[in-house]
Design a protein around this motif. Structure first.
Motif, mmCIF file in Angstrom:
data_model
loop_
_atom_site.group_PDB
_atom_site.id
_atom_site.type_symbol
_atom_site.label_atom_id
_atom_site.label_comp_id
_atom_site.label_asym_id
_atom_site.label_seq_id
_atom_site.Cartn_x
_atom_site.Cartn_y
_atom_site.Cartn_z
ATOM 1 N N ALA A 47 37.480 5.387 64.250
ATOM 2 C CA ALA A 47 36.674 5.919 65.201
ATOM 3 C C ALA A 47 37.311 7.205 65.900
ATOM 4 C CB ALA A 47 36.123 4.815 66.105
ATOM 5 N N GLY A 48 38.533 7.305 66.164
ATOM 6 C CA GLY A 48 39.204 8.394 66.681
ATOM 7 C C GLY A 48 39.098 8.385 68.271
ATOM 8 N N ASP A 49 38.679 7.313 68.679
ATOM 9 C CA ASP A 49 38.447 7.006 70.158
ATOM 10 C C ASP A 49 40.075 6.985 70.790
ATOM 11 O OD1 ASP A 49 37.163 6.275 72.666
ATOM 12 O OD2 ASP A 49 37.903 4.312 72.332
ATOM 13 N N GLY A 50 40.144 7.890 71.775
ATOM 14 C CA GLY A 50 41.400 7.881 72.484
ATOM 15 C C GLY A 50 41.370 7.766 74.014
ATOM 16 N N ILE A 51 40.110 7.919 74.487
ATOM 17 C CA ILE A 51 39.917 7.857 76.009
ATOM 18 C C ILE A 51 40.041 6.415 76.544
ATOM 19 C CG2 ILE A 51 38.352 8.530 77.799
ATOM 20 C CD1 ILE A 51 37.029 10.607 76.271
ATOM 21 N N VAL A 52 39.375 5.557 76.036
ATOM 22 C CA VAL A 52 39.546 4.199 76.385
ATOM 23 C C VAL A 52 41.107 3.655 76.126
ATOM 24 C CG1 VAL A 52 38.622 1.828 76.322
ATOM 25 C CG2 VAL A 52 37.291 3.483 76.359
ATOM 26 N N PRO A 53 41.384 3.822 74.925
ATOM 27 C CA PRO A 53 42.967 3.238 74.855
ATOM 28 C C PRO A 53 43.910 4.010 75.584
ATOM 29 C CG PRO A 53 41.682 3.791 72.476
ATOM 30 C CD PRO A 53 40.900 4.290 73.577
ATOM 31 N N GLY A 54 43.560 5.339 75.955
ATOM 32 C CA GLY A 54 44.636 6.008 76.668
ATOM 33 C C GLY A 54 44.501 5.845 78.217
ATOM 34 N N LEU A 55 43.302 5.135 78.599
ATOM 35 C CA LEU A 55 43.185 4.669 80.141
ATOM 36 C C LEU A 55 43.983 3.380 80.220
ATOM 37 C CD1 LEU A 55 39.788 5.716 80.899
ATOM 38 C CD2 LEU A 55 41.784 6.544 81.817
ATOM 39 N N SER A 86 46.480 2.496 78.373
ATOM 40 C CA SER A 86 47.754 2.560 77.984
ATOM 41 C C SER A 86 48.364 2.896 79.489
ATOM 42 C CB SER A 86 48.274 3.654 77.104
ATOM 43 O OG SER A 86 47.852 4.838 77.254
ATOM 44 N N ALA A 87 47.676 3.794 80.231
ATOM 45 C CA ALA A 87 48.121 4.366 81.939
ATOM 46 C C ALA A 87 48.176 3.227 82.565
ATOM 47 C CB ALA A 87 47.235 5.476 82.094
ATOM 48 N N ARG A 88 47.210 2.184 82.404
ATOM 49 C CA ARG A 88 47.000 0.850 83.522
ATOM 50 C C ARG A 88 48.280 0.161 82.980
ATOM 51 N NH1 ARG A 88 45.974 -3.731 81.720
ATOM 52 N NH2 ARG A 88 44.421 -3.012 79.997
ATOM 53 N N LEU A 89 48.547 0.140 81.707
ATOM 54 C CA LEU A 89 49.803 -0.728 81.355
ATOM 55 C C LEU A 89 51.075 -0.168 81.867
ATOM 56 C CD1 LEU A 89 48.814 -1.839 77.622
ATOM 57 C CD2 LEU A 89 48.942 -3.423 79.712
ATOM 58 N N LEU A 90 51.185 1.364 81.711
ATOM 59 C CA LEU A 90 52.300 1.868 82.539
ATOM 60 C C LEU A 90 52.485 1.763 83.634
ATOM 61 C CD1 LEU A 90 54.588 3.839 81.731
ATOM 62 C CD2 LEU A 90 52.794 5.746 82.362
ATOM 63 N N LEU A 91 51.736 1.636 84.375
ATOM 64 C CA LEU A 91 51.554 1.340 85.849
ATOM 65 C C LEU A 91 51.929 -0.245 86.233
ATOM 66 C CD1 LEU A 91 48.518 3.370 87.374
ATOM 67 C CD2 LEU A 91 50.693 4.055 87.440
ATOM 68 N N ARG A 148 56.210 -3.840 74.990
ATOM 69 C CA ARG A 148 55.714 -5.136 74.566
ATOM 70 C C ARG A 148 54.163 -5.391 74.640
ATOM 71 N NH1 ARG A 148 60.605 -7.239 76.387
ATOM 72 N NH2 ARG A 148 59.628 -7.816 78.192
ATOM 73 N N ALA A 149 53.978 -4.748 75.963
ATOM 74 C CA ALA A 149 52.545 -5.031 76.400
ATOM 75 C C ALA A 149 51.620 -3.811 75.429
ATOM 76 C CB ALA A 149 52.331 -4.656 77.913
ATOM 77 N N VAL A 150 52.238 -2.842 75.360
ATOM 78 C CA VAL A 150 51.316 -1.659 74.659
ATOM 79 C C VAL A 150 50.984 -2.470 73.073
ATOM 80 C CG1 VAL A 150 51.319 0.561 73.447
ATOM 81 C CG2 VAL A 150 51.816 0.044 75.797
ATOM 82 N N LEU A 151 52.311 -2.743 72.545
ATOM 83 C CA LEU A 151 52.134 -3.367 71.156
ATOM 84 C C LEU A 151 51.020 -4.578 71.032
ATOM 85 C CD1 LEU A 151 55.785 -3.219 70.073
ATOM 86 C CD2 LEU A 151 53.984 -1.458 69.516
ATOM 87 N N ARG A 152 50.981 -5.254 72.210
ATOM 88 C CA ARG A 152 50.222 -6.512 72.118
ATOM 89 C C ARG A 152 48.686 -6.117 72.239
ATOM 90 N NH1 ARG A 152 53.221 -9.253 75.100
ATOM 91 N NH2 ARG A 152 52.224 -8.203 77.320
ATOM 92 N N GLU A 153 48.385 -5.165 73.164
ATOM 93 C CA GLU A 153 47.223 -4.484 73.645
ATOM 94 C C GLU A 153 46.478 -3.875 72.355
ATOM 95 O OE1 GLU A 153 43.694 -3.745 75.769
ATOM 96 O OE2 GLU A 153 45.423 -4.965 76.556
ATOM 97 N N PHE A 154 47.400 -3.120 71.601
ATOM 98 C CA PHE A 154 46.852 -2.335 70.532
ATOM 99 C C PHE A 154 47.142 -2.925 69.125
ATOM 100 C CE2 PHE A 154 47.071 0.477 74.335
ATOM 101 C CZ PHE A 154 46.117 0.764 74.494
ATOM 102 N N MET A 181 47.460 10.705 78.029
ATOM 103 C CA MET A 181 48.460 9.853 77.900
ATOM 104 C C MET A 181 48.409 8.800 76.777
ATOM 105 S SD MET A 181 50.448 8.413 80.288
ATOM 106 C CE MET A 181 51.836 7.232 80.019
ATOM 107 N N GLY A 182 47.400 8.338 76.381
ATOM 108 C CA GLY A 182 47.341 7.302 75.496
ATOM 109 C C GLY A 182 47.521 7.970 73.950
ATOM 110 N N GLU A 183 46.858 9.213 73.887
ATOM 111 C CA GLU A 183 47.188 9.885 72.707
ATOM 112 C C GLU A 183 48.648 10.249 72.407
ATOM 113 O OE1 GLU A 183 44.773 10.505 74.968
ATOM 114 O OE2 GLU A 183 42.804 10.427 74.002
ATOM 115 N N ALA A 184 49.437 10.457 73.670
ATOM 116 C CA ALA A 184 50.803 10.704 73.495
ATOM 117 C C ALA A 184 51.601 9.692 72.772
ATOM 118 C CB ALA A 184 51.443 11.318 74.834
#
Length: 95
Positions: A12-20, A22-27, A38-44, A1-4
């Protein structure tokens, strides 16, 4: 999800934590796509600085102390203990 949607830490190439995250933000923002954006842009927002370091690497530019500081600071997000010296050494091997 986050990688998408591009939520991968550029250095660092970390995608698991950011992916999770982003999924929480989507919900949380399911019924409000603009709010989600806006929430994704702020979070990341921190990824912008990492991306700037990656762009310097791609252009073959010399990386300085500020680039090492970005790696040191953002590595904490992934639970890593990277000192400024170690970050500088790591980045020098990438150029």
């Amino acid at each position: 999800m986050g990688e998408a949607i591009g939520c991968v830490a550029p250095l660092a190439g970390d995608g698991i934590v950011p992916g999770l995250k982003s999924a929480r933000l989507l919900l949380e923002w399911w019924d409000n796509p603009d709010g989600y954006t806006r929430a994704v842009l702020r979070e990341f927002d921190w990824m912008k600085k990492e991306r700037a370091v990656v762009d310097k690497l791609r252009r073959g530019e010399k990386l300085g102390l500020s680039s090492a500081w970005v790696l040191k600071k953002n590595s904490k997000r992934m639970g890593m203990q990277v000192g400024l010296k170690e970050a500088s050494i790591l980045l020098s091997h990438l150029t």
